[in-house]
Scaffold this motif. Sequence first.
Motif, PDB file in Angstrom:
ATOM      1  N   LEU A  49       1.010  -1.275  -0.131  1.00 17.70           N
ATOM      2  CA  LEU A  49      -0.201   0.143  -0.053  1.00 17.70           C
ATOM      3  C   LEU A  49       0.700   1.155  -0.220  1.00 17.70           C
ATOM      4  O   LEU A  49       1.752   1.113   0.872  1.00 17.70           O
ATOM      5  CB  LEU A  49      -0.278   0.664   1.208  1.00 17.70           C
ATOM      6  N   THR A  50       0.865   1.968  -0.790  1.00 16.83           N
ATOM      7  CA  THR A  50       1.091   3.286  -1.081  1.00 16.83           C
ATOM      8  C   THR A  50       0.890   4.726  -0.093  1.00 16.83           C
ATOM      9  O   THR A  50      -0.374   5.149  -1.096  1.00 16.83           O
ATOM     10  CB  THR A  50       1.775   3.992  -2.292  1.00 16.83           C
ATOM     11  N   PHE A  51       1.199   5.586   0.458  1.00 20.75           N
ATOM     12  CA  PHE A  51       0.598   6.569   1.170  1.00 20.75           C
ATOM     13  C   PHE A  51       1.393   8.370   0.030  1.00 20.75           C
ATOM     14  O   PHE A  51       2.190   7.728   0.848  1.00 20.75           O
ATOM     15  CB  PHE A  51       0.144   6.651   2.654  1.00 20.75           C
ATOM     16  N   ARG A  52       0.477   8.514  -0.311  1.00 18.07           N
ATOM     17  CA  ARG A  52       0.418   9.614  -1.034  1.00 18.07           C
ATOM     18  C   ARG A  52       0.177  10.738  -0.626  1.00 18.07           C
ATOM     19  O   ARG A  52      -0.625  11.454  -0.051  1.00 18.07           O
ATOM     20  CB  ARG A  52       0.656   9.784  -1.690  1.00 18.07           C
ATOM     21  N   VAL A  53       1.555  11.240   0.572  1.00 17.74           N
ATOM     22  CA  VAL A  53       0.695  12.574   1.447  1.00 17.74           C
ATOM     23  C   VAL A  53       1.995  14.402   0.547  1.00 17.74           C
ATOM     24  O   VAL A  53       2.592  14.163   0.020  1.00 17.74           O
ATOM     25  CB  VAL A  53       1.643  12.452   2.434  1.00 17.74           C
ATOM     26  N   PRO A  54       0.601  14.707  -0.308  1.00 19.78           N
ATOM     27  CA  PRO A  54       1.235  16.252  -0.791  1.00 19.78           C
ATOM     28  C   PRO A  54       1.008  17.467   0.255  1.00 19.78           C
ATOM     29  O   PRO A  54       0.740  17.043   1.097  1.00 19.78           O
ATOM     30  CB  PRO A  54      -0.093  15.680  -1.667  1.00 19.78           C
ATOM     31  N   ASN A  55       1.867  17.970   0.083  1.00 20.49           N
ATOM     32  CA  ASN A  55       1.899  19.764   0.937  1.00 20.49           C
ATOM     33  C   ASN A  55       1.227  20.499   0.344  1.00 20.49           C
ATOM     34  O   ASN A  55       1.189  21.127  -0.673  1.00 20.49           O
ATOM     35  CB  ASN A  55       3.911  20.402   1.059  1.00 20.49           C
ATOM     36  N   GLU A  56       0.074  21.228   1.060  1.00 20.62           N
ATOM     37  CA  GLU A  56      -1.015  22.102   1.415  1.00 20.62           C
ATOM     38  C   GLU A  56      -0.194  23.081   1.325  1.00 20.62           C
ATOM     39  O   GLU A  56      -1.153  24.440   1.523  1.00 20.62           O
ATOM     40  CB  GLU A  56      -2.145  21.322   0.979  1.00 20.62           C
ATOM     41  N   GLU A  57       0.571  23.674   1.854  1.00 21.02           N
ATOM     42  CA  GLU A  57       0.509  25.250   2.549  1.00 21.02           C
ATOM     43  C   GLU A  57       2.108  25.466   1.973  1.00 21.02           C
ATOM     44  O   GLU A  57       2.360  25.046   1.318  1.00 21.02           O
ATOM     45  CB  GLU A  57       1.681  24.907   4.238  1.00 21.02           C
ATOM     46  N   ASP A  58       2.202  26.429   1.617  1.00 22.62           N
ATOM     47  CA  ASP A  58       2.688  27.798   0.765  1.00 22.62           C
ATOM     48  C   ASP A  58       4.014  28.008   1.062  1.00 22.62           C
ATOM     49  O   ASP A  58       4.952  28.415   1.053  1.00 22.62           O
ATOM     50  CB  ASP A  58       2.272  28.908   0.531  1.00 22.62           C
ATOM     51  N   HIS A  59       3.970  27.855   3.339  1.00 23.96           N
ATOM     52  CA  HIS A  59       5.312  28.781   3.668  1.00 23.96           C
ATOM     53  C   HIS A  59       5.126  28.017   4.466  1.00 23.96           C
ATOM     54  O   HIS A  59       6.430  28.238   5.477  1.00 23.96           O
ATOM     55  CB  HIS A  59       4.972  29.872   4.391  1.00 23.96           C
ATOM     56  N   ALA A  60       5.736  26.662   4.695  1.00 26.95           N
ATOM     57  CA  ALA A  60       5.797  24.759   5.924  1.00 26.95           C
ATOM     58  C   ALA A  60       5.818  23.889   4.915  1.00 26.95           C
ATOM     59  O   ALA A  60       4.852  23.628   3.753  1.00 26.95           O
ATOM     60  CB  ALA A  60       4.474  25.105   6.991  1.00 26.95           C
ATOM     61  N   TYR A  61       6.511  23.494   5.485  1.00 23.84           N
ATOM     62  CA  TYR A  61       7.177  21.545   5.371  1.00 23.84           C
ATOM     63  C   TYR A  61       6.345  21.726   6.395  1.00 23.84           C
ATOM     64  O   TYR A  61       5.832  20.748   7.583  1.00 23.84           O
ATOM     65  CB  TYR A  61       8.126  21.536   4.707  1.00 23.84           C
ATOM     66  N   THR A  62       6.145  19.933   5.539  1.00 22.20           N
ATOM     67  CA  THR A  62       5.353  18.679   5.976  1.00 22.20           C
ATOM     68  C   THR A  62       6.530  17.966   7.083  1.00 22.20           C
ATOM     69  O   THR A  62       7.201  17.899   6.496  1.00 22.20           O
ATOM     70  CB  THR A  62       4.452  17.565   5.466  1.00 22.20           C
ATOM     71  N   SER A  63       6.653  18.174   8.243  1.00 22.25           N
ATOM     72  CA  SER A  63       7.506  17.069   9.631  1.00 22.25           C
ATOM     73  C   SER A  63       6.967  16.011   9.710  1.00 22.25           C
ATOM     74  O   SER A  63       7.893  15.489  10.000  1.00 22.25           O
ATOM     75  CB  SER A  63       7.660  17.978  10.383  1.00 22.25           C
ATOM     76  N   LYS A  64       5.576  15.774   9.257  1.00 22.54           N
ATOM     77  CA  LYS A  64       5.419  13.998  10.342  1.00 22.54           C
ATOM     78  C   LYS A  64       4.345  13.522  10.274  1.00 22.54           C
ATOM     79  O   LYS A  64       3.250  14.507   9.452  1.00 22.54           O
ATOM     80  CB  LYS A  64       4.998  14.130  11.642  1.00 22.54           C
ATOM     81  N   VAL A  65       3.999  12.144   9.665  1.00 26.55           N
ATOM     82  CA  VAL A  65       2.797  11.757   9.229  1.00 26.55           C
ATOM     83  C   VAL A  65       2.608  10.615  10.027  1.00 26.55           C
ATOM     84  O   VAL A  65       3.562  10.102  10.079  1.00 26.55           O
ATOM     85  CB  VAL A  65       3.052  11.788   7.716  1.00 26.55           C
ATOM     86  N   GLN A  66       1.588  10.863  10.291  1.00 25.24           N
ATOM     87  CA  GLN A  66       0.468   9.177  11.091  1.00 25.24           C
ATOM     88  C   GLN A  66      -0.303   8.856  10.455  1.00 25.24           C
ATOM     89  O   GLN A  66      -1.146   9.601   9.974  1.00 25.24           O
ATOM     90  CB  GLN A  66       0.516   9.926  12.838  1.00 25.24           C
ATOM     91  N   VAL A  67      -0.401   7.948  10.328  1.00 27.43           N
ATOM     92  CA  VAL A  67      -1.709   6.482  10.029  1.00 27.43           C
ATOM     93  C   VAL A  67      -1.546   5.665  10.685  1.00 27.43           C
ATOM     94  O   VAL A  67      -0.696   4.743  11.370  1.00 27.43           O
ATOM     95  CB  VAL A  67      -0.178   5.839   8.218  1.00 27.43           C
ATOM     96  N   PHE A  68      -3.525   5.756  10.980  1.00 23.61           N
ATOM     97  CA  PHE A  68      -3.654   4.662  11.402  1.00 23.61           C
ATOM     98  C   PHE A  68      -4.537   3.256  11.335  1.00 23.61           C
ATOM     99  O   PHE A  68      -5.479   4.163  10.569  1.00 23.61           O
ATOM    100  CB  PHE A  68      -5.083   5.342  12.332  1.00 23.61           C
ATOM    101  N   LEU A  69      -4.002   2.192  10.857  1.00 23.53           N
ATOM    102  CA  LEU A  69      -4.723   0.908  10.819  1.00 23.53           C
ATOM    103  C   LEU A  69      -5.477   0.481  11.597  1.00 23.53           C
ATOM    104  O   LEU A  69      -5.510   0.559  12.768  1.00 23.53           O
ATOM    105  CB  LEU A  69      -3.060   0.164  10.392  1.00 23.53           C
ATOM    106  N   PRO A  70      -6.451   0.289  10.934  1.00 22.97           N
ATOM    107  CA  PRO A  70      -7.946  -0.361  11.515  1.00 22.97           C
ATOM    108  C   PRO A  70      -7.035  -1.296  12.337  1.00 22.97           C
ATOM    109  O   PRO A  70      -6.482  -2.109  12.177  1.00 22.97           O
ATOM    110  CB  PRO A  70      -9.159  -0.484  10.822  1.00 22.97           C
ATOM    111  N   THR A  71      -7.911  -1.926  13.682  1.00 25.00           N
ATOM    112  CA  THR A  71      -6.996  -2.839  14.345  1.00 25.00           C
ATOM    113  C   THR A  71      -8.522  -3.607  14.482  1.00 25.00           C
ATOM    114  O   THR A  71      -8.599  -4.885  14.643  1.00 25.00           O
ATOM    115  CB  THR A  71      -7.146  -2.434  15.835  1.00 25.00           C
TER     116      THR A  71
END
Length: 236
Positions: A49-71
């Motif tokens: 599975l590939t999780f694609r994360v784009p950056n939507e902000e103009d003046h900040a970068y993405t520094s953390k991504v948390q993916v929650f999987l169903p249990t």
Amino acid sequence: MSAPRIALRRAGALAALTTASVLLAAGAASAHVTVHPESYAKGATDGVLTFRVPNEEDHAYTSKVQVFLPTDHPVLGVLVHPEDGWTAKVTTTKLKTPVKTDDGTITEAASEITFTGGRITPGQYEDFDVAFGQLPEDTGRLVFKTLQTYSDGKVVRWIEQPASGDDEPENPAPALKLTADDASPAAATAEAASTTTTKASDSTARGLGVAGLVVGVLGLAAAVFALLRNRSSARS
């Protein structure tokens, strides 16, 4: 300033505004966190599975991504592919209902994957690959709620799910459809390839549609210019 020139400037401004609006709308439609492929067979084994994360902000970068999987419908045998600059931490949780497999009974499964240390700068995206040993067979849909943290402290919560018959919410959670097709790895791979081809065709169609609208707007502006120029010449 003469009336024809004022009208011409207004027509040009309208054309530019319409073109910009069309282009912005096309970009906004693809700015969500998504999972690829969009579907897999129920009980599929040994896939990615590939999780694609784009950056939507103009003046900040993405520094953390948390993916929650169903249990409640766990994904078994989760392995994380190392991404340049990123560190991945997999959190496991004890399952309320153990899962019986050919290799034995599974009592724990991954519940969260946290990616830190890297950067997704404005105008870019990152693909995070997660391998799995087996997908569940007792559901038709898996939802992966995701939190995206920016360098300025902003957190975007991709956790919303559309109600039946409603339009897509503002911050939809990535979702994977599970089908009743042959669950063999070969079938899953073929389905993933088909999904990729379809997405490419859809992207091309959207691009051509945007281009057509832009050409139409520019043509309208040219027609207005010609009309005003003819009127000006007639009055001279």
